[in-house]
Design a protein around this motif. Sequence first.
Motif, PDB file in Angstrom:
ATOM      1  N   MET A  15       0.822  -1.207   0.000  1.00 47.01           N
ATOM      2  CA  MET A  15       0.000   0.000   0.000  1.00 47.01           C
ATOM      3  C   MET A  15       0.860   1.263   0.000  1.00 47.01           C
ATOM      4  O   MET A  15       0.589   2.226  -0.729  1.00 47.01           O
ATOM      5  CB  MET A  15      -0.918   0.012   1.219  1.00 47.01           C
ATOM      6  CG  MET A  15      -1.832   1.220   1.309  1.00 47.01           C
ATOM      7  SD  MET A  15      -2.567   1.389   2.934  1.00 47.01           S
ATOM      8  CE  MET A  15      -1.124   1.933   3.886  1.00 47.01           C
ATOM      9  N   SER A  19       1.114   4.010  -2.939  1.00 47.73           N
ATOM     10  CA  SER A  19       0.529   5.305  -2.569  1.00 47.73           C
ATOM     11  C   SER A  19       1.542   6.433  -2.679  1.00 47.73           C
ATOM     12  O   SER A  19       1.192   7.559  -3.033  1.00 47.73           O
ATOM     13  CB  SER A  19      -0.018   5.253  -1.134  1.00 47.73           C
ATOM     14  OG  SER A  19      -1.067   4.325  -1.025  1.00 47.73           O
ATOM     15  N   PHE A  80     -11.168   1.643   2.468  1.00 44.75           N
ATOM     16  CA  PHE A  80     -10.399   0.997   1.408  1.00 44.75           C
ATOM     17  C   PHE A  80     -11.136   1.089   0.065  1.00 44.75           C
ATOM     18  O   PHE A  80     -10.531   1.402  -0.965  1.00 44.75           O
ATOM     19  CB  PHE A  80     -10.125  -0.470   1.749  1.00 44.75           C
ATOM     20  CG  PHE A  80      -9.026  -0.662   2.749  1.00 44.75           C
ATOM     21  CD1 PHE A  80      -7.936   0.187   2.776  1.00 44.75           C
ATOM     22  CD2 PHE A  80      -9.073  -1.698   3.679  1.00 44.75           C
ATOM     23  CE1 PHE A  80      -6.914   0.015   3.702  1.00 44.75           C
ATOM     24  CE2 PHE A  80      -8.056  -1.874   4.609  1.00 44.75           C
ATOM     25  CZ  PHE A  80      -6.979  -1.010   4.617  1.00 44.75           C
ATOM     26  N   GLY A  84      -9.964   3.305  -3.079  1.00 37.91           N
ATOM     27  CA  GLY A  84      -9.725   2.613  -4.338  1.00 37.91           C
ATOM     28  C   GLY A  84     -10.408   3.321  -5.503  1.00 37.91           C
ATOM     29  O   GLY A  84      -9.787   3.577  -6.547  1.00 37.91           O
ATOM     30  N   SER A  87      -8.707   6.728  -6.144  1.00 34.99           N
ATOM     31  CA  SER A  87      -7.442   6.628  -6.883  1.00 34.99           C
ATOM     32  C   SER A  87      -7.682   6.378  -8.365  1.00 34.99           C
ATOM     33  O   SER A  87      -7.001   6.957  -9.221  1.00 34.99           O
ATOM     34  CB  SER A  87      -6.586   5.494  -6.295  1.00 34.99           C
ATOM     35  OG  SER A  87      -6.214   5.780  -4.967  1.00 34.99           O
ATOM     36  N   GLY A 212      -5.317   2.045  -6.781  1.00 37.54           N
ATOM     37  CA  GLY A 212      -6.767   1.925  -6.659  1.00 37.54           C
ATOM     38  C   GLY A 212      -7.230   0.473  -6.633  1.00 37.54           C
ATOM     39  O   GLY A 212      -8.086   0.087  -5.826  1.00 37.54           O
ATOM     40  N   VAL A 213      -6.661  -0.336  -7.526  1.00 40.07           N
ATOM     41  CA  VAL A 213      -7.005  -1.761  -7.556  1.00 40.07           C
ATOM     42  C   VAL A 213      -6.607  -2.436  -6.241  1.00 40.07           C
ATOM     43  O   VAL A 213      -7.358  -3.248  -5.688  1.00 40.07           O
ATOM     44  CB  VAL A 213      -6.309  -2.448  -8.752  1.00 40.07           C
ATOM     45  CG1 VAL A 213      -6.477  -3.968  -8.667  1.00 40.07           C
ATOM     46  CG2 VAL A 213      -6.885  -1.927 -10.072  1.00 40.07           C
ATOM     47  N   PHE A 215      -6.315  -1.038  -3.236  1.00 38.50           N
ATOM     48  CA  PHE A 215      -7.239  -0.615  -2.187  1.00 38.50           C
ATOM     49  C   PHE A 215      -8.563  -1.380  -2.275  1.00 38.50           C
ATOM     50  O   PHE A 215      -9.128  -1.797  -1.260  1.00 38.50           O
ATOM     51  CB  PHE A 215      -7.516   0.891  -2.293  1.00 38.50           C
ATOM     52  CG  PHE A 215      -6.476   1.747  -1.632  1.00 38.50           C
ATOM     53  CD1 PHE A 215      -6.128   1.544  -0.306  1.00 38.50           C
ATOM     54  CD2 PHE A 215      -5.862   2.766  -2.327  1.00 38.50           C
ATOM     55  CE1 PHE A 215      -5.175   2.339   0.310  1.00 38.50           C
ATOM     56  CE2 PHE A 215      -4.907   3.569  -1.728  1.00 38.50           C
ATOM     57  CZ  PHE A 215      -4.559   3.359  -0.402  1.00 38.50           C
ATOM     58  N   ILE A 216      -9.061  -1.559  -3.481  1.00 43.96           N
ATOM     59  CA  ILE A 216     -10.329  -2.279  -3.657  1.00 43.96           C
ATOM     60  C   ILE A 216     -10.178  -3.740  -3.236  1.00 43.96           C
ATOM     61  O   ILE A 216     -11.077  -4.319  -2.604  1.00 43.96           O
ATOM     62  CB  ILE A 216     -10.801  -2.166  -5.121  1.00 43.96           C
ATOM     63  CG1 ILE A 216     -11.242  -0.720  -5.411  1.00 43.96           C
ATOM     64  CG2 ILE A 216     -11.954  -3.138  -5.388  1.00 43.96           C
ATOM     65  CD1 ILE A 216     -11.635  -0.473  -6.840  1.00 43.96           C
TER      66      ILE A 216
END
Length: 229
Positions: A15, A19, A80, A84, A87, A212-213, A215-216
Amino acid sequence: MDLSVVQGFTKSLAMTVLSEIGDKTFFAAAILAMRYPRRLVLTGCLGALIVMTILSAVVGWAAPNLIPRKWTHHVTTVLFLVFGLWSIWDAFKEGEAEDLAEVEKELNAGMKGHGGESKENNKDADDLKKQRRPFLTQFFSPILLKAFSITFFGEWGDKSQLATIGLAADENPLGVVLGGILGQALCTTAAVLGGKSLATQISEKIVALSGGVLFIIFGIQSFLSTVES
């Protein structure tokens, strides 16, 4: 090593790297390293990020002790997923190198504010300047303090800080801290050593999409996992 520590470490490391690469603080470190000694810039920027990581993890660790763990788990899941989508939205909304240009403009404005000061070679004048310095600059380099303050306040309230808080609330805080510090060290060192040439070669869109992916994925995993009472 405890499995929970390893899980928190790997999540935090992944992460943090996704980030921070292409983040404003990354660009700030790259630009500052071109103007000042790299050792001081690296120490200041990395010191600020380590302090921020520890503070965020402490807040995340304390949250389940103040709020029912069920609620902190749900809040973390939502964070999260929101981060996601945020982002991914940023990846398509912002142009390439937009943050780099913005950060460089801000730093140039700050340099111009001090550009009118005359240079004095007189030893007595230099001693007088040292006596008039703020308390902290008596013991630390002004460049180090500048790098620290720019990074610390640039990171405060940032998406990565809030994500670290949420991750520490749901995972082992020690693993989150260790993974976060390693990730910050890797990104900041790359920014300082690579400088602006590296920063301009980074595709902010790809990094934002990857983050983003990730976080998802964390959000879905958190949603499907059971809450420990």
